[in-house]
Design a protein around this motif. Structure first.
Motif, PDB file in Angstrom:
ATOM      1  N   VAL A   9       0.913  -1.075  -0.104  1.00 61.41           N
ATOM      2  CA  VAL A   9      -0.007  -0.060  -0.121  1.00 61.41           C
ATOM      3  C   VAL A   9       0.944   1.234  -0.056  1.00 61.41           C
ATOM      4  O   VAL A   9       1.614   1.527   0.988  1.00 61.41           O
ATOM      5  CB  VAL A   9      -0.970  -0.098   1.270  1.00 61.41           C
ATOM      6  N   LYS A  32      -4.597   5.911   0.330  1.00 55.27           N
ATOM      7  CA  LYS A  32      -4.285   4.518   1.043  1.00 55.27           C
ATOM      8  C   LYS A  32      -5.561   3.811   1.579  1.00 55.27           C
ATOM      9  O   LYS A  32      -5.544   2.635   1.543  1.00 55.27           O
ATOM     10  CB  LYS A  32      -3.450   5.243   2.219  1.00 55.27           C
ATOM     11  N   ARG A  36      -6.134  -0.003   0.903  1.00 57.12           N
ATOM     12  CA  ARG A  36      -6.263  -1.007   1.969  1.00 57.12           C
ATOM     13  C   ARG A  36      -7.429  -2.010   1.907  1.00 57.12           C
ATOM     14  O   ARG A  36      -7.246  -3.077   2.145  1.00 57.12           O
ATOM     15  CB  ARG A  36      -6.415  -0.300   3.500  1.00 57.12           C
ATOM     16  N   THR A  41      -5.787  -5.384   2.747  1.00 60.47           N
ATOM     17  CA  THR A  41      -4.452  -5.523   3.993  1.00 60.47           C
ATOM     18  C   THR A  41      -5.036  -4.721   5.120  1.00 60.47           C
ATOM     19  O   THR A  41      -4.059  -4.642   5.985  1.00 60.47           O
ATOM     20  CB  THR A  41      -3.422  -4.757   3.123  1.00 60.47           C
ATOM     21  N   GLY A  42      -6.122  -3.939   5.157  1.00 59.26           N
ATOM     22  CA  GLY A  42      -6.198  -2.921   6.118  1.00 59.26           C
ATOM     23  C   GLY A  42      -7.348  -3.091   7.184  1.00 59.26           C
ATOM     24  O   GLY A  42      -7.499  -2.060   7.773  1.00 59.26           O
TER      25      GLY A  42
END
Length: 158
Positions: A9, A32, A36, A41-42
Motif C-alpha cells: 500500500v 491509502k 487497504r 490489507t487494512g
C-alpha cells in the motif's frame, strides 16, 4: 510479484474537503484507505481496537467485583502496549494511527533513530492527533505516549 498479486500500500492522504471527498473520486485508487480495502490489507487492526476497548471494560468489571470499595479502578487497568519502529507517523496513516494511539487502554512507545527523526515524528503526530492531545498524552498522569531512542544495531556473527 505481479501488479495483481502485490499487496503493498503506497498512497496519498485525503486532500479534498469533507463535502468533496465523497463526490470527487477520480484519483481514489491512489489513496491509502482505498488501497487497504482493495488489496484486503487494512482492516485487521479494527478487531484489535475493539478487543482492546472491550478488555478495558472487562478488567474494570472484574476489579469492581473483586474490590467493591477500591477507587479509582482506572489505575489498575492493564494497558496494552503498542510499539512503533521505523514509522514516520505521517498523516497518510491517520485512520489507523488514531484508532490505536488514542485508545485510552493503549500505552504507545515510539522509537526514533535520532533527534531529527524524533522531531519529524512529533510534527507528524500533531497532524494526526492534534497538539492538545499530544501534550496530554506525553506527560503527567494521562501519559500514554513515550518516545525512546532506538538502540544501536548490534551485529551478530554466526
Amino acid at each position: 510479484s505481479t501488479l495483481e498479486s502485490n499487496n503493498m500500500v503506497l498512497g496519498i492522504d485525503e486532500y479534498l474537503n469533507k463535502k468533496s471527498k465523497d463526490k470527487e473520486i477520480d484519483f481514489i485508487a491512489f489513496k491509502k484507505y482505498y488501497q487497504r480495502i482493495y488489496k484486503k490489507t487494512g482492516s485487521e487492526y479494527k478487531n484489535w481496537v475493539d478487543e482492546i476497548a472491550n478488555s478495558r471494560y472487562e478488567n474494570e468489571v472484574a476489579l469492581r467485583e473483586r474490590f467493591p470499595k477500591q477507587i479509582p479502578y482506572k489505575k489498575f487497568n492493564s494497558k496494552h502496549k503498542l510499539y512503533i519502529f521505523g514509522h514516520s507517523l505521517d498523516i497518510t496513516d491517520k485512520d489507523v494511527l488514531r484508532d490505536l494511539i488514542l485508545n485510552d487502554n493503549v500505552y504507545t512507545t515510539i522509537y526514533y533513530l535520532n533527534k531529527g527523526v524524533m522531531g519529524q515524528q512529533i510534527a507528524n503526530l500533531v497532524k494526526v492527533i492534534g497538539q492538545d492531545e499530544l501534550i496530554r498524552r506525553t506527560g503527567g498522569s494521562t501519559k500514554t505516549i513515550e518516545f525512546k531512542l532506538q538502540a544501536k544495531l548490534v551485529e551478530r556473527k554466526g
